[in-house]
Design a protein around this motif. Structure first.
Motif, PDB file in Angstrom:
ATOM      1  N   ALA A   1       0.846  -1.197   0.000  1.00 55.16           N
ATOM      2  CA  ALA A   1       0.000   0.000   0.000  1.00 55.16           C
ATOM      3  C   ALA A   1       0.878   1.242   0.000  1.00 55.16           C
ATOM      4  O   ALA A   1       2.039   1.205   0.404  1.00 55.16           O
ATOM      5  CB  ALA A   1      -0.904   0.001   1.229  1.00 55.16           C
ATOM      6  N   LYS A   2       0.322   2.356  -0.441  1.00 50.44           N
ATOM      7  CA  LYS A   2       1.064   3.620  -0.417  1.00 50.44           C
ATOM      8  C   LYS A   2       1.248   4.088   1.027  1.00 50.44           C
ATOM      9  O   LYS A   2       0.417   3.813   1.892  1.00 50.44           O
ATOM     10  CB  LYS A   2       0.304   4.688  -1.211  1.00 50.44           C
ATOM     11  CG  LYS A   2       0.215   4.389  -2.702  1.00 50.44           C
ATOM     12  CD  LYS A   2      -0.575   5.470  -3.421  1.00 50.44           C
ATOM     13  CE  LYS A   2      -0.677   5.177  -4.918  1.00 50.44           C
ATOM     14  NZ  LYS A   2      -1.492   6.191  -5.630  1.00 50.44           N
TER      15      LYS A   2
ATOM     16  N   SER B   1      -1.534   6.014   2.640  1.00 49.62           N
ATOM     17  CA  SER B   1      -2.718   5.192   2.915  1.00 49.62           C
ATOM     18  C   SER B   1      -2.626   4.573   4.306  1.00 49.62           C
ATOM     19  O   SER B   1      -3.642   4.404   4.989  1.00 49.62           O
ATOM     20  CB  SER B   1      -2.861   4.085   1.869  1.00 49.62           C
ATOM     21  OG  SER B   1      -3.086   4.619   0.589  1.00 49.62           O
TER      22      SER B   1
ATOM     23  N   ARG C   1      -5.272  -0.536   1.937  1.00 49.48           N
ATOM     24  CA  ARG C   1      -5.577  -0.840   0.532  1.00 49.48           C
ATOM     25  C   ARG C   1      -7.051  -0.578   0.207  1.00 49.48           C
ATOM     26  O   ARG C   1      -7.381  -0.166  -0.905  1.00 49.48           O
ATOM     27  CB  ARG C   1      -5.237  -2.292   0.213  1.00 49.48           C
ATOM     28  CG  ARG C   1      -3.760  -2.631   0.137  1.00 49.48           C
ATOM     29  CD  ARG C   1      -2.983  -1.979  -0.983  1.00 49.48           C
ATOM     30  NE  ARG C   1      -3.609  -1.883  -2.257  1.00 49.48           N
ATOM     31  CZ  ARG C   1      -2.959  -1.886  -3.428  1.00 49.48           C
ATOM     32  NH1 ARG C   1      -1.628  -2.029  -3.446  1.00 49.48           N
ATOM     33  NH2 ARG C   1      -3.587  -1.763  -4.569  1.00 49.48           N
TER      34      ARG C   1
ATOM     35  N   GLN D   1      -7.308   3.092  -0.243  1.00 46.82           N
ATOM     36  CA  GLN D   1      -6.659   3.408  -1.511  1.00 46.82           C
ATOM     37  C   GLN D   1      -7.588   3.139  -2.691  1.00 46.82           C
ATOM     38  O   GLN D   1      -7.623   3.887  -3.670  1.00 46.82           O
ATOM     39  CB  GLN D   1      -5.386   2.565  -1.640  1.00 46.82           C
ATOM     40  CG  GLN D   1      -4.317   3.152  -2.534  1.00 46.82           C
ATOM     41  CD  GLN D   1      -3.010   2.384  -2.387  1.00 46.82           C
ATOM     42  OE1 GLN D   1      -2.488   2.253  -1.290  1.00 46.82           O
ATOM     43  NE2 GLN D   1      -2.509   1.872  -3.496  1.00 46.82           N
TER      44      GLN D   1
ATOM     45  N   SER E   1      -8.310  -3.026  -7.564  1.00 44.62           N
ATOM     46  CA  SER E   1      -7.223  -2.100  -7.236  1.00 44.62           C
ATOM     47  C   SER E   1      -5.922  -2.828  -6.901  1.00 44.62           C
ATOM     48  O   SER E   1      -4.838  -2.243  -6.964  1.00 44.62           O
ATOM     49  CB  SER E   1      -7.625  -1.207  -6.059  1.00 44.62           C
ATOM     50  OG  SER E   1      -7.623  -1.933  -4.836  1.00 44.62           O
TER      51      SER E   1
END
Length: 495
Positions: free
Chosen positions: A95-96, A99, A315, A318, A369
């Motif tokens: 995940a970023k 996030s 996630r 996100q 995603s």
């Protein structure tokens, strides 16, 4: 109360110590700079609400499960992430970083809402259900309810060649069909529950007659065993919930036989839970999850995937970013359409379901995603799902409201399961409290699916049966009024 104070203090200190420990460790994963706040949130909430809400779990099962999940998410999970250095398996694309920051905020919102709602609503629901007649007596299964059960039985009889091949009975029969029979399974489950509860209710009638009591009680135990060793498919949550609910209602109905009940039923429950876990976890598509030799990584990843962990929440958030209003609306419609897919054999439902097949549910949006070649069964988080169906404009209000309502439902089911004495309703509320206790292991679509697949048609029998009871009451009241009028007329004539 004194012991509760010690428990509260101990849990608060545990959260505080863990927060300090994680703060002084290397950052486990990019974006988890604030991981130390998770156990700190736990410490704050347990300090403010612990002495009040922890005692509410007594004589119930739903809050026990929910509190256990909270402990796993806020205490065990951060420690495991730190211990495993934040490593992720092939099912969990990274995940970023930002996030994860949002996931930490969501964790805070979820916990504070849960504590506040439990504190406010538990006493209210206890008082509410204490006023209902089903809280004080066992209602009979009258002709109205029996007619619905006869219709269910005839349905299964007519379709026996469709559902029988898919039935599993532990140690006796294995499924030889790959065709899902969701609606048939729902009806089958409803009938076997009613048989089980009917035998328990009969045993209650003969508590002073040792021979009759032992006869019905033994039959009830056999029905209990059949209740959770017979199943369709490999839905682990449904198997677990049924086993726990079955054992729980036996224990609360006959507490003096608790040890014997556990000695007889627990081995069956453990075996079937273990087999369902192994069949799913070691299936071909999941086997790679266990390839690593590091048990801390495997355990950490399992917790993050199956308990709405930080990776899942990050996630999910996100996946909600930048969704159009049309996609969010589609996700809401599809969540309920897929959740009610167990009704697809009813007239009109299949047509409706087929007309919505092109829509993407919130789970579909989440899995899209992840950009993986196939669906590996990753579970969308509850709050992440609310963000998706709420969209850019309403995502956060829907998240707050959704969490509030879900915890209210948990509290309502838990309160009802404790107060109500009618065994038919008691089983329903126990099972529902177990389902709602697991809300932070599921998403909205899964919760609706479990409810509609297992308890909806069971509830329908009780609703019709209840209508019959009320109708009989009105008849007797009208008859009493007529007799009273006749008495007054006769008395006046004599005078």
């Amino acid at each position: 109360m004194k012991n509760l104070n010690y428990i509260t203090i101990g849990l608060a200190l545990l959260g505080l110590i863990e927060s300090y420990y994680i703060y002084n460790q290397p950052i486990a994963r990019k974006g988890l700079e604030f991981l130390f706040l998770i156990p700190l949130f736990f410490t704050i909430c347990i300090t403010i609400y612990g002495n009040t809400i922890l005692r509410y779990h007594k004589q119930g099962i739903g809050l026990k499960i929910y509190y256990s999940i909270v402990f796993i998410r806020y205490i065990i999970q951060p420690f495991l992430i730190t211990l495993s250095e934040g490593k992720l398996n092939f099912r969990m694309p990274e995940a970023k970083a930002d996030s994860y920051d949002v996931a930490v905020v969501i964790y805070a919102i979820e916990l504070f809402i849960a504590c506040a709602v439990i504190k406010k609503w538990f006493p209210i629901y206890i008082k509410k259900y204490q006023k209902k007649d089903i809280a004080h007596k066992q209602l009979p299964l009258n002709s109205y309810g029996k007619r619905i059960l006869i219709i269910y039985f005839l349905f299964l009889l007519v379709r026996i060649n469709s559902w029988m091949p898919g039935l599993n009975i532990l140690g006796l029969k294995e499924s030889v069909s790959k065709i899902a029979v969701v609606f048939d399974a729902t009806i089958f489950n409803s009938i076997k529950i009613f048989i089980f509860i009917l035998l328990l209710a009969e045993a209650k009638k003969y508590t002073k007659n040792k021979t009759s009591f032992q006869f019905y009680f033994c039959l009830g135990v056999l029905a209990a065993i059949f209740n959770f060793i017979s199943y369709f498919g490999s839905n682990r949550s449904l198997i677990y919930e049924t086993a726990i609910a079955t054992i729980t209602i036996l224990i609360v109905s006959y507490p003096k036989f608790k040890t014997k009940i556990l000695a007889v039923l627990l081995p069956f429950a453990i075996v079937i839970m273990f087999l369902s876990y192994v069949n799913k976890q070691f299936a071909e598509d999941n086997a790679g999850t266990l390839e690593t030799g590091d048990s801390s990584v495997v355990t950490s990843n399992i917790v993050e995937e199956y308990a709405n962990g930080l990776w899942t929440v990050a996630r999910s958030y996100q996946a909600s970013i930048g969704l159009s209003s049309a996609k969010s609306n589609e996700a809401l419609i599809k969540d309920f359409s897929d959740g009610l897919s167990g009704l697809s054999d009813l007239p009109g439902f299949k047509t409706l379901s087929n007309s919505l097949v092109e829509l993407r549910s919130s789970s579909d949006v989440f899995k899209d995603s992840l950009k993986q070649r196939d669906d590996r069964g990753q579970m969308l988080s509850l709050s992440g799902g609310f963000l998706i169906i709420g969209g850019n404009l309403l995502g956060w209000p829907v998240l707050i409201l959704g969490n509030y309502v879900m915890i209210m439902l948990l509290v309502r089911m838990e309160a009802a399961s404790k107060v109500i004495q009618d065994l038919y309703h008691k089983y329903m509320y126990i099972w529902m409290s177990i389902l709602m206790g697991l809300i932070h292991c599921y998403c909205l679509q899964t919760i609706v699916f479990c409810w509609s697949k297992y308890i909806l048609f069971y509830w329908f029998v009780l609703w019709v049966n209840r209508f019959g009871v009320l109708k009989q009451k009105r008849f007797y009241r009208a008859e009493a009024r007529v007799e009273h009028q006749n008495y007054k007329w006769t008395a006046n004539s004599i005078v």
